[in-house]
Design an enzyme around this catalytic site. Structure first.
Site, PDB file in Angstrom:
ATOM      1  N   THR A  24       0.840  -1.214   0.000  1.00  0.00           N
ATOM      2  CA  THR A  24       0.000   0.000   0.000  1.00  0.00           C
ATOM      3  C   THR A  24       0.874   1.263   0.000  1.00  0.00           C
ATOM      4  OG1 THR A  24      -0.289  -0.269   2.391  1.00  0.00           O
ATOM      5  CG2 THR A  24      -2.119  -0.975   1.012  1.00  0.00           C
ATOM      6  N   GLN A 100       1.256 -13.092  -1.007  1.00  0.00           N
ATOM      7  CA  GLN A 100      -0.013 -13.241  -1.713  1.00  0.00           C
ATOM      8  C   GLN A 100      -0.122 -12.184  -2.805  1.00  0.00           C
ATOM      9  OE1 GLN A 100      -3.310 -13.942   1.461  1.00  0.00           O
ATOM     10  NE2 GLN A 100      -1.578 -13.080   2.561  1.00  0.00           N
ATOM     11  N   ASP A 103       2.038  -8.179  -7.513  1.00  0.00           N
ATOM     12  CA  ASP A 103       2.636  -6.993  -8.116  1.00  0.00           C
ATOM     13  C   ASP A 103       4.105  -7.151  -8.505  1.00  0.00           C
ATOM     14  OD1 ASP A 103       4.038  -6.719  -5.633  1.00  0.00           O
ATOM     15  OD2 ASP A 103       2.374  -5.563  -4.804  1.00  0.00           O
ATOM     16  N   HIS A 118      -0.021 -16.317  -5.446  1.00  0.00           N
ATOM     17  CA  HIS A 118      -1.105 -15.967  -6.376  1.00  0.00           C
ATOM     18  C   HIS A 118      -0.581 -15.531  -7.743  1.00  0.00           C
ATOM     19  CE1 HIS A 118      -3.723 -15.292  -2.565  1.00  0.00           C
ATOM     20  NE2 HIS A 118      -3.656 -16.564  -2.915  1.00  0.00           N
ATOM     21  N   CYS A 129      -1.157 -21.745 -27.159  1.00  0.00           N
ATOM     22  CA  CYS A 129       0.175 -22.258 -27.524  1.00  0.00           C
ATOM     23  C   CYS A 129       1.185 -22.118 -26.387  1.00  0.00           C
ATOM     24  CB  CYS A 129       0.698 -21.570 -28.775  1.00  0.00           C
ATOM     25  SG  CYS A 129       1.278 -19.889 -28.503  1.00  0.00           S
ATOM     26  N   CYS A 147      -2.814 -13.654 -28.692  1.00  0.00           N
ATOM     27  CA  CYS A 147      -1.452 -14.069 -29.011  1.00  0.00           C
ATOM     28  C   CYS A 147      -1.138 -13.767 -30.481  1.00  0.00           C
ATOM     29  CB  CYS A 147      -1.344 -15.577 -28.734  1.00  0.00           C
ATOM     30  SG  CYS A 147       0.221 -16.311 -29.181  1.00  0.00           S
ATOM     31  N   CYS A 150      -0.624 -17.246 -32.442  1.00  0.00           N
ATOM     32  CA  CYS A 150      -1.679 -18.215 -32.781  1.00  0.00           C
ATOM     33  C   CYS A 150      -3.092 -17.665 -32.631  1.00  0.00           C
ATOM     34  CB  CYS A 150      -1.521 -19.473 -31.928  1.00  0.00           C
ATOM     35  SG  CYS A 150      -2.142 -19.264 -30.253  1.00  0.00           S
ATOM     36  N   THR A 188      -1.486  -8.444   5.930  1.00  0.00           N
ATOM     37  CA  THR A 188      -2.496  -9.353   5.382  1.00  0.00           C
ATOM     38  C   THR A 188      -3.634  -9.552   6.371  1.00  0.00           C
ATOM     39  OG1 THR A 188      -2.953 -11.633   4.665  1.00  0.00           O
ATOM     40  CG2 THR A 188      -1.036 -11.330   6.088  1.00  0.00           C
ATOM     41  N   SER A 189      -4.858  -9.616   5.831  1.00  0.00           N
ATOM     42  CA  SER A 189      -6.024  -9.841   6.689  1.00  0.00           C
ATOM     43  C   SER A 189      -6.178 -11.327   7.021  1.00  0.00           C
ATOM     44  CB  SER A 189      -7.289  -9.327   5.986  1.00  0.00           C
ATOM     45  OG  SER A 189      -7.492 -10.059   4.790  1.00  0.00           O
TER      46      SER A 189
HETATM   47  P1  NAD Z   1      -6.295  -7.602   2.359  1.00  0.00           P
HETATM   48  O1  NAD Z   1      -6.647  -6.397   1.586  1.00  0.00           O
HETATM   49  O2  NAD Z   1      -7.345  -8.584   2.645  1.00  0.00           O
HETATM   50  O3  NAD Z   1      -5.697  -7.153   3.785  1.00  0.00           O
HETATM   51  C1  NAD Z   1      -4.680  -6.210   3.863  1.00  0.00           C
HETATM   52  C2  NAD Z   1      -4.336  -6.050   5.336  1.00  0.00           C
HETATM   53  O4  NAD Z   1      -3.186  -5.230   5.428  1.00  0.00           O
HETATM   54  C3  NAD Z   1      -5.440  -5.365   6.143  1.00  0.00           C
HETATM   55  O5  NAD Z   1      -5.598  -6.055   7.366  1.00  0.00           O
HETATM   56  C4  NAD Z   1      -4.888  -3.956   6.375  1.00  0.00           C
HETATM   57  O6  NAD Z   1      -5.270  -3.421   7.624  1.00  0.00           O
HETATM   58  C5  NAD Z   1      -3.406  -4.176   6.357  1.00  0.00           C
HETATM   59  N1  NAD Z   1      -2.622  -3.048   5.843  1.00  0.00           N
HETATM   60  C6  NAD Z   1      -2.836  -2.302   4.738  1.00  0.00           C
HETATM   61  N2  NAD Z   1      -1.827  -1.425   4.566  1.00  0.00           N
HETATM   62  C7  NAD Z   1      -0.970  -1.618   5.603  1.00  0.00           C
HETATM   63  C8  NAD Z   1       0.254  -1.017   5.987  1.00  0.00           C
HETATM   64  N3  NAD Z   1       0.834  -0.056   5.244  1.00  0.00           N
HETATM   65  N4  NAD Z   1       0.844  -1.442   7.128  1.00  0.00           N
HETATM   66  C9  NAD Z   1       0.278  -2.439   7.894  1.00  0.00           C
HETATM   67  N5  NAD Z   1      -0.868  -3.042   7.568  1.00  0.00           N
HETATM   68  C10 NAD Z   1      -1.481  -2.649   6.432  1.00  0.00           C
HETATM   69  O7  NAD Z   1      -5.027  -8.257   1.637  1.00  0.00           O
HETATM   70  P2  NAD Z   1      -4.527  -9.781   1.613  1.00  0.00           P
HETATM   71  O8  NAD Z   1      -4.695 -10.407   2.937  1.00  0.00           O
HETATM   72  O9  NAD Z   1      -3.211  -9.779   0.947  1.00  0.00           O
HETATM   73  O10 NAD Z   1      -5.573 -10.507   0.650  1.00  0.00           O
HETATM   74  C11 NAD Z   1      -5.950  -9.862  -0.547  1.00  0.00           C
HETATM   75  C12 NAD Z   1      -5.769 -10.649  -1.819  1.00  0.00           C
HETATM   76  O11 NAD Z   1      -5.755  -9.705  -2.862  1.00  0.00           O
HETATM   77  C13 NAD Z   1      -4.480 -11.384  -1.947  1.00  0.00           C
HETATM   78  O12 NAD Z   1      -4.811 -12.626  -2.398  1.00  0.00           O
HETATM   79  C14 NAD Z   1      -3.671 -10.657  -3.030  1.00  0.00           C
HETATM   80  O13 NAD Z   1      -3.288 -11.551  -4.031  1.00  0.00           O
HETATM   81  C15 NAD Z   1      -4.631  -9.712  -3.671  1.00  0.00           C
HETATM   82  N6  NAD Z   1      -4.129  -8.319  -3.805  1.00  0.00           N
HETATM   83  C16 NAD Z   1      -2.834  -8.101  -4.174  1.00  0.00           C
HETATM   84  C17 NAD Z   1      -2.354  -6.815  -4.277  1.00  0.00           C
HETATM   85  C18 NAD Z   1      -0.912  -6.618  -4.682  1.00  0.00           C
HETATM   86  O14 NAD Z   1      -0.370  -7.443  -5.406  1.00  0.00           O
HETATM   87  N7  NAD Z   1      -0.256  -5.554  -4.210  1.00  0.00           N
HETATM   88  C19 NAD Z   1      -3.186  -5.734  -3.994  1.00  0.00           C
HETATM   89  C20 NAD Z   1      -4.529  -5.993  -3.629  1.00  0.00           C
HETATM   90  C21 NAD Z   1      -4.972  -7.300  -3.535  1.00  0.00           C
HETATM   91 ZN    ZN Z   2      -0.503 -18.517 -28.800  1.00  0.00          ZN
END
Ligand code: NAD
Ligand code: ZN
Length: 240
Positions: A24, A100, A103, A118, A129, A147, A150, A188-189
């Protein structure tokens, strides 16, 4: 911070298990924060529906519209948390980085021991292909990408809701979690399955479990240390 520093200094095999909150600070919204993508619907559909495998196959045009608008952040750069995790890996202290996130920012920061549960927006595969294309190629296309070799639809290598995880990636991630002496869970939540349940491979005992998250998580009750704060700030303050 003092307790976290002591845990990191003592540990020989640290594993980091992260989610959207790690990115974030790099300007990529998470899903479940108040300003996250899940706080609203898109033409009446939730992001969970838009990012499901069934929606992809039924409405590829609308899938790609949503995916291009909300899931791609080519301008995002690694933040202090990503950078510190690279330092920890370079110092031989980090034995696995399980994320998870799709990015690709951990790889961009230099980490190699990355388990992207993920998948990643940086890889796109032709469904007919199997030729692969990078993110720059996808960004240069419009609508549903086809693509050039193909004509098949090119699908991002990200795990959609309803799809299984890559067994090689999952196995590696669970193995590292079961072998570590300190596990740091951050940004992560812990609500997305099966990823969240991988923490059951953490063995406890003399091993340390640290949670760094803005909000409460289901892992807090098992943790040695819970830091209710910003991942980038907390990780940035660590000395390697
Ligand atoms: P989620 O959105 O469910 O939870 C994020 C958690 O992080 C929340 O509890 C929030 O309070 C906390 N949070 C947010 N910013 C924070 C910070 N700066 N410091 C501390 N805590 C912070 O995310 P999740 O559990 O990863 O599940 C979401 C799914 O969505 C995953 O499967 C992921 O693949 C996908 N996703 C990925 C991205 C990415 O690649 N950056 C972005 C959004 C969603
Ligand atoms: Zn192809």
């Amino acid at each position: 911070m003092k307790t976290l520093q002591e845990i990191v200094d003592r540990a020989k095999r640290i594993v980091f298990f992260g989610g959207a909150g790690v990115s974030t600070t790099s300007g990529i919204p998470d899903f479940r924060s108040a300003d996250g993508l899940f706080s609203r619907t898109y033409a009446g559909l939730t992001p969970e529906m838009m990012l499901s495998a069934s929606f992809f196959y039924l409405h590829p045009d609308r899938f790609f519209e949503f995916y291009r608008a909300y899931m791609l952040h080519p301008e995002a750069q690694p933040n202090a948390a990503h950078r510190k995790l690279f330092e920890l890996e370079r110092a031989g202290k980090l034995s696995g980085l399980v994320t998870q996130n799709i990015d690709g920012l951990h790889r961009k920061a230099g980490n190699r021991l990355v388990y992207e549960l993920h998948g990643s927006v940086h890889e796109n595969v032709c469904m007919d292909c199997a030729k692969t294309y990078d993110l720059a190629w996808l960004l240069a296309t419009q609508g549903v990408p086809h693509c050039p070799r193909c004509g098949g639809i090119v699908k991002p290598s990200v795990v959609l809701y309803g799809e299984g995880l890559d067994p090689y990636v999952s196995t590696g991630a669970c193995r590292e979690i079961s072998r570590c002496d300190a596990l740091i869970v951050a940004g992560t939540s812990l609500t997305v399955e099966p990823a969240a349940s991988f923490l059951t491979y953490f063995r406890g005992g003399s091993r340390e479990l640290v949670v760094i998250n803005r909000e409460e998580t289901p892992a807090d009750s098992r943790a040695t240390l819970v830091i209710r704060g910003d991942v980038a700030q907390v990780m940035g303050e660590l000395r390697v």
